[in-house]
Design a protein around this motif. Sequence first.
Motif, PDB file in Angstrom:
ATOM      1  N   GLU A 199       4.484  23.004  28.742  1.00 41.78           N
ATOM      2  CA  GLU A 199       5.407  22.125  29.463  1.00 41.78           C
ATOM      3  C   GLU A 199       5.719  22.685  30.850  1.00 41.78           C
ATOM      4  N   ARG A 200       5.940  23.991  30.936  1.00 40.59           N
ATOM      5  CA  ARG A 200       6.244  24.628  32.214  1.00 40.59           C
ATOM      6  C   ARG A 200       5.073  24.468  33.187  1.00 40.59           C
ATOM      7  N   VAL A 201       3.853  24.638  32.699  1.00 40.66           N
ATOM      8  CA  VAL A 201       2.680  24.502  33.556  1.00 40.66           C
ATOM      9  C   VAL A 201       2.515  23.054  34.000  1.00 40.66           C
ATOM     10  N   ARG A 202       2.706  22.117  33.076  1.00 39.09           N
ATOM     11  CA  ARG A 202       2.581  20.702  33.444  1.00 39.09           C
ATOM     12  C   ARG A 202       3.595  20.305  34.504  1.00 39.09           C
TER      13      ARG A 202
ATOM     14  N   ALA B 274       4.938  22.273  36.762  1.00 37.49           N
ATOM     15  CA  ALA B 274       4.510  22.886  38.025  1.00 37.49           C
ATOM     16  C   ALA B 274       3.355  22.101  38.632  1.00 37.49           C
ATOM     17  N   GLU B 275       2.430  21.651  37.789  1.00 36.90           N
ATOM     18  CA  GLU B 275       1.300  20.854  38.292  1.00 36.90           C
ATOM     19  C   GLU B 275       1.772  19.526  38.868  1.00 36.90           C
ATOM     20  N   LEU B 276       2.733  18.891  38.209  1.00 35.03           N
ATOM     21  CA  LEU B 276       3.271  17.632  38.730  1.00 35.03           C
ATOM     22  C   LEU B 276       3.957  17.845  40.076  1.00 35.03           C
ATOM     23  N   GLN B 277       4.730  18.922  40.183  1.00 34.70           N
ATOM     24  CA  GLN B 277       5.398  19.195  41.456  1.00 34.70           C
ATOM     25  C   GLN B 277       4.382  19.516  42.546  1.00 34.70           C
ATOM     26  N   ALA B 278       3.344  20.240  42.191  1.00 33.05           N
ATOM     27  CA  ALA B 278       2.314  20.563  43.175  1.00 33.05           C
ATOM     28  C   ALA B 278       1.609  19.303  43.654  1.00 33.05           C
ATOM     29  N   ARG B 279       1.352  18.399  42.723  1.00 33.40           N
ATOM     30  CA  ARG B 279       0.701  17.141  43.097  1.00 33.40           C
ATOM     31  C   ARG B 279       1.632  16.303  43.979  1.00 33.40           C
ATOM     32  N   TYR B 280       2.931  16.322  43.675  1.00 33.04           N
ATOM     33  CA  TYR B 280       3.899  15.546  44.438  1.00 33.04           C
ATOM     34  C   TYR B 280       4.053  16.116  45.849  1.00 33.04           C
ATOM     35  N   HIS B 281       4.256  17.444  45.940  1.00 31.22           N
ATOM     36  CA  HIS B 281       4.492  18.062  47.242  1.00 31.22           C
ATOM     37  C   HIS B 281       3.200  18.267  48.024  1.00 31.22           C
ATOM     38  N   GLY B 282       2.129  18.602  47.340  1.00 33.86           N
ATOM     39  CA  GLY B 282       0.840  18.751  47.994  1.00 33.86           C
ATOM     40  C   GLY B 282       0.753  19.914  48.968  1.00 33.86           C
ATOM     41  N   THR B 283       1.547  20.956  48.752  1.00 36.14           N
ATOM     42  CA  THR B 283       1.532  22.099  49.658  1.00 36.14           C
ATOM     43  C   THR B 283       0.796  23.276  49.021  1.00 36.14           C
ATOM     44  N   VAL B 284       0.449  24.231  49.854  1.00 33.03           N
ATOM     45  CA  VAL B 284      -0.195  25.445  49.371  1.00 33.03           C
ATOM     46  C   VAL B 284       0.788  26.246  48.517  1.00 33.03           C
ATOM     47  N   GLN B 285       2.046  26.250  48.929  1.00 29.52           N
ATOM     48  CA  GLN B 285       3.061  26.976  48.167  1.00 29.52           C
ATOM     49  C   GLN B 285       3.216  26.384  46.766  1.00 29.52           C
ATOM     50  N   ALA B 286       3.203  25.085  46.664  1.00 29.51           N
ATOM     51  CA  ALA B 286       3.319  24.429  45.360  1.00 29.51           C
ATOM     52  C   ALA B 286       2.117  24.760  44.482  1.00 29.51           C
ATOM     53  N   ALA B 287       0.937  24.848  45.076  1.00 25.49           N
ATOM     54  CA  ALA B 287      -0.254  25.227  44.313  1.00 25.49           C
ATOM     55  C   ALA B 287      -0.136  26.669  43.829  1.00 25.49           C
TER      56      ALA B 287
ATOM     57  N   GLU C 277       2.646  28.106  43.099  1.00 23.26           N
ATOM     58  CA  GLU C 277       3.622  28.069  42.009  1.00 23.26           C
ATOM     59  C   GLU C 277       2.959  27.690  40.686  1.00 23.26           C
ATOM     60  N   VAL C 278       1.947  26.858  40.748  1.00 25.77           N
ATOM     61  CA  VAL C 278       1.205  26.498  39.529  1.00 25.77           C
ATOM     62  C   VAL C 278       0.542  27.732  38.946  1.00 25.77           C
ATOM     63  N   GLU C 279      -0.086  28.528  39.804  1.00 23.22           N
ATOM     64  CA  GLU C 279      -0.746  29.745  39.328  1.00 23.22           C
ATOM     65  C   GLU C 279       0.260  30.709  38.721  1.00 23.22           C
ATOM     66  N   LEU C 280       1.412  30.862  39.357  1.00 23.87           N
ATOM     67  CA  LEU C 280       2.438  31.752  38.816  1.00 23.87           C
ATOM     68  C   LEU C 280       2.998  31.215  37.499  1.00 23.87           C
ATOM     69  N   ALA C 281       3.130  29.901  37.387  1.00 22.14           N
ATOM     70  CA  ALA C 281       3.599  29.309  36.133  1.00 22.14           C
ATOM     71  C   ALA C 281       2.601  29.567  35.013  1.00 22.14           C
ATOM     72  N   LYS C 282       1.316  29.515  35.328  1.00 19.90           N
ATOM     73  CA  LYS C 282       0.292  29.801  34.322  1.00 19.90           C
ATOM     74  C   LYS C 282       0.361  31.244  33.859  1.00 19.90           C
ATOM     75  N   VAL C 283       0.591  32.149  34.796  1.00 18.80           N
ATOM     76  CA  VAL C 283       0.701  33.568  34.445  1.00 18.80           C
ATOM     77  C   VAL C 283       1.916  33.789  33.554  1.00 18.80           C
ATOM     78  N   ARG C 284       3.045  33.208  33.923  1.00 12.78           N
ATOM     79  CA  ARG C 284       4.258  33.358  33.109  1.00 12.78           C
ATOM     80  C   ARG C 284       4.072  32.754  31.726  1.00 12.78           C
ATOM     81  N   ALA C 285       3.403  31.630  31.671  1.00 14.53           N
ATOM     82  CA  ALA C 285       3.155  30.976  30.388  1.00 14.53           C
ATOM     83  C   ALA C 285       2.287  31.849  29.497  1.00 14.53           C
ATOM     84  N   HIS C 286       1.245  32.406  30.071  1.00 13.69           N
ATOM     85  CA  HIS C 286       0.360  33.292  29.311  1.00 13.69           C
ATOM     86  C   HIS C 286       1.133  34.500  28.790  1.00 13.69           C
ATOM     87  N   TYR C 287       2.009  35.049  29.603  1.00  6.55           N
ATOM     88  CA  TYR C 287       2.820  36.197  29.208  1.00  6.55           C
ATOM     89  C   TYR C 287       3.773  35.840  28.068  1.00  6.55           C
ATOM     90  N   ASP C 288       4.419  34.693  28.160  1.00  2.86           N
ATOM     91  CA  ASP C 288       5.346  34.281  27.105  1.00  2.86           C
ATOM     92  C   ASP C 288       4.637  34.132  25.759  1.00  2.86           C
TER      93      ASP C 288
END
Length: 95
Positions: A26-29, A31-44, A46-57
Motif C-alpha cells: 500500500e505504501r509503495v502504491r 508513492a507511485e500514485l503521487q509520483a505519477r500525479y506530481h511527475g517530478t524527479v523528487q517524487a520518483a 520517493e517511490v524508490e525510498l518507499a520500496k526500500v522501506r517496504a522491503h525492510y519492513d
Amino acid sequence: RAALAQCRSLDALQRDICKAQARADERVRKAELQARYHGTVQAAGEVELAKVRAHYDVARAKCGGRLADDRLECLRAAREERTREMTQAKMGATT
C-alpha cells in the motif's frame, strides 16, 4: 483492507508477515500514485525510498519468529541491506 483481511486466517508469524507485506504494498502504491500525479524527479525518488522501506519492513517481520541471537542477527542483516539499498536509491536519484 482486502489484503489485510486475507491475513486473518494465517497463523501468528505468517499473519505478521502478511500484514507487513500488505502495508508495504500500500505504501509503495501510494508513492507511485503521487509520483505519477506530481511527475517530478523528487517524487520518483520517493517511490524508490518507499520500496526500500517496504522491503525492510517485510524483512523485519520475517525475523519475528526467530529466537534471541538468531533474531538479532536477522535484524542486523535487514538493517545493513536497508542501508545499502537506501544508498543505491539516493545515488540513482542524484545521477
